[in-house]
Design a protein around this motif. Structure first.
Motif, mmCIF file in Angstrom:
data_model
loop_
_atom_site.group_PDB
_atom_site.id
_atom_site.type_symbol
_atom_site.label_atom_id
_atom_site.label_comp_id
_atom_site.label_asym_id
_atom_site.label_seq_id
_atom_site.Cartn_x
_atom_site.Cartn_y
_atom_site.Cartn_z
ATOM 1 N N ASP A 55 0.903 -1.047 0.053
ATOM 2 C CA ASP A 55 -0.044 -0.189 0.144
ATOM 3 C C ASP A 55 0.869 1.304 0.074
ATOM 4 N N ALA A 56 1.986 1.262 0.576
ATOM 5 C CA ALA A 56 2.966 2.346 0.543
ATOM 6 C C ALA A 56 3.839 2.346 -0.571
ATOM 7 N N GLY A 57 3.843 1.528 -1.524
ATOM 8 C CA GLY A 57 4.404 1.425 -2.709
ATOM 9 C C GLY A 57 5.856 0.554 -2.827
ATOM 10 N N TYR A 58 5.871 -0.206 -1.428
ATOM 11 C CA TYR A 58 7.196 -1.075 -1.658
ATOM 12 C C TYR A 58 6.709 -2.512 -1.802
ATOM 13 N N SER A 59 7.871 -3.169 -2.285
ATOM 14 C CA SER A 59 7.602 -4.818 -2.603
ATOM 15 C C SER A 59 8.442 -5.496 -1.574
ATOM 16 N N GLY A 60 8.019 -6.796 -1.529
ATOM 17 C CA GLY A 60 8.589 -7.791 -0.649
ATOM 18 C C GLY A 60 8.348 -8.969 -0.824
ATOM 19 N N PHE A 61 8.735 -10.008 0.118
ATOM 20 C CA PHE A 61 8.634 -11.366 -0.038
ATOM 21 C C PHE A 61 8.665 -12.011 1.136
ATOM 22 N N VAL A 62 7.951 -13.241 1.622
ATOM 23 C CA VAL A 62 8.451 -13.878 2.753
ATOM 24 C C VAL A 62 9.413 -14.940 2.765
ATOM 25 N N THR A 63 10.248 -15.339 3.660
ATOM 26 C CA THR A 63 11.059 -16.288 3.773
ATOM 27 C C THR A 63 10.983 -16.992 5.142
ATOM 28 N N ARG A 64 11.587 -18.237 5.074
ATOM 29 C CA ARG A 64 11.525 -18.903 6.478
ATOM 30 C C ARG A 64 12.984 -19.412 6.598
ATOM 31 N N VAL A 65 13.327 -19.280 7.780
ATOM 32 C CA VAL A 65 14.839 -19.745 8.196
ATOM 33 C C VAL A 65 14.232 -20.933 9.041
ATOM 34 N N LYS A 66 14.853 -22.275 8.749
ATOM 35 C CA LYS A 66 14.219 -23.583 9.041
ATOM 36 C C LYS A 66 14.829 -23.770 10.518
#
Ligand code: MEV
Length: 311
Positions: A297-308
Motif C-alpha cells: 500500500d505504501a509502494g514497496y515490494s517484499g516477499f516472505v522467507t523462512r529460516v528453518k
C-alpha cells in the motif's frame, strides 16, 4: 566432463552487519532465492554471460569482467570456459546477489577440474567479491556457500546455529540499489573521525548478536525482535539507514512484526521484519500477509522467507 553446474543461496543478515567488518560477530542465514551457473569448456578466451551481456576475462575492462578474471585465477586451471550465470536476487539489494553469483560461478568452473577443488571455490568467490566490495568480511560468500543459519566472525568463520522454531521473515525492498563498497567506506570514514562511536557501536552490536544467538536457539522470537530493533537503532546511529528503510521498519512493526531492521549494507537495499510464528506447523503466516500488504500500500515490494528450525 565438458559442462558443469553450480548453485548458491542469497542471504539475510539477522544482526551484526558492518560491525562484522571490524571483527565483531554477526548472525546470518541463507534464503531460498539465489544464483545458478553453467560452465562449458570452449575454445578461445574465457567469457561470462550475465544479465544478457557477454564479458571476456581478458582484457577485463569492467568490474564484472575483472571479478571473473580474479575468480578464474584462484581456481585450478581448467582451460578456457564459457559461463552462463543468473541470479534471482536484485543487485545492490542487500541480499548477497554478488556473493551468490561468485560462489555459483566458482562451483560450476571448479566442477570441471580433474580433482575436487572445494577450498579453491571459497578463495575464488572471495577474489570475485573483493572486486566489488573492497574489504568484505566474508559473511556474504559464507552464506552463499553453506546456507542455513550461522554465527560468523572474520577470525573464526561460521558456526551453525539451530533455531528452535522456524523464523518467519518478510524481506522488503526500498527499491533503491546501494553499493556495499560505498557503505562500508562511509562507515570506515565515520569510525576514523569518531573512534568513541566506533567502540560503543561495535561493543553494543556484539552484545545484541550474542543475545540474539541465544534467543534463536531458545525460540524466544519476542526477545529476538527487540534485539533486531535495537540493532537498527545502532545502525541508524552509524548513518547507514535512510527514510525508506525507517518507513519500511515502521510499517512492518505497526502491521505486527516483532522487530525490523536493515539487512546488509543499508543506504537503500532491503529490510527484514521478524514475524510471530503461525504455530501448529502452518505453511502460511497471516502476520506476513499483513506486513506485505502494508508495504504494498505504501509502494514497496517484499516477499516472505523462512529460516528453518534445527538446520
Ligand atoms: C554486507 O552484506 C554486510 C556488510 O557487513 C559488509 C561485509 O560484511 O562485508 C555491510
Amino acid at each position: 566432463m565438458t559442462e558443469a553446474l553450480g548453485e548458491a543461496s542469497g542471504k539475510v543478515i539477522l544482526l551484526g552487519e558492518h560491525a562484522v567488518v571490524y571483527g565483531a560477530p554477526a548472525l546470518a542465514a541463507g534464503i531460498e532465492r539465489g544464483a545458478r551457473a553453467r560452465a562449458t569448456r570452449c575454445s578461445g578466451a574465457s567469457a561470462l554471460r550475465l544479465g544478457g551481456r557477454e564479458l571476456r576475462a581478458a582484457p577485463a575492462e569492467e568490474d564484472v569482467a575483472r571479478a571473473f578474471a580474479a575468480l578464474l585465477g584462484a581456481l585450478p586451471d581448467v582451460g578456457p570456459v564459457r559461463v552462463e550465470a543468473e541470479s534471482d536476487l536484485p543487485p545492490g539489494g542487500g541480499l548477497g546477489s554478488s556473493a551468490a553469483l561468485g560462489v555459483a560461478i566458482a562451483r560450476s568452473v571448479a566442477a570441471l577440474a580433474p580433482a575436487p577443488a572445494a577450498a579453491a571455490v571459497t578463495d575464488a568467490a572471495a577474489a570475485w567479491e573483493r572486486v566489488f566490495h573492497g574489504n568484505p568480511s566474508g559473511i556474504d560468500t559464507t552464506a552463499a556457500a553453506r546456507g542455513g543459519c550461522f554465527r560468523f566472525t572474520r577470525a573464526h568463520g561460521a558456526t551453525s546455529i539451530a533455531p528452535r522454531d522456524d523464523l518467519w521473515l518478510c524481506v522488503g525492498s526500498t527499491g533503491v540499489s546501494s553499493s556495499t563498497r560505498i557503505m562500508v567506506e562511509l562507515v570506515a570514514r565515520l569510525f576514523e573521525r569518531k573512534p568513541t562511536l566506533a567502540a560503543t557501536s561495535i561493543a553494543g552490536i556484539t552484545a545484541l548478536v550474542e543475545n540474539a544467538a541465544l534467543a534463536i536457539e531458545a525460540g524466544d522470537v519476542v526477545g529476538l525482535g527487540r534485539l533486531m530493533d535495537l540493532n537498527q537503532m545502532l545502525l541508524a546511529g552509524m548513518f547507514v539507514s535512510t527514510e525508506a528503510i525507517e518507513a519500511l521498519c515502521k510499517l512492518a512493526r505497526e502491521a505486527g512484526a516483532l522487530g525490523a531492521k536493515i539487512t546488509g549494507a543499508g543506504g537503500g537495499g532491503s529490510v527484514i521484519a521478524l514475524l510471530p510464528p503461525p504455530g501448529g506447523g502452518a505453511t502460511s503466516n497471516v502476520a506476513a500477509d499483513r506486513v506485505l500488504a502494508a508495504w504494498r500500500d505504501a509502494g514497496y515490494s517484499g516477499f516472505v522467507t523462512r529460516v528453518k528450525a534445527g538446520v
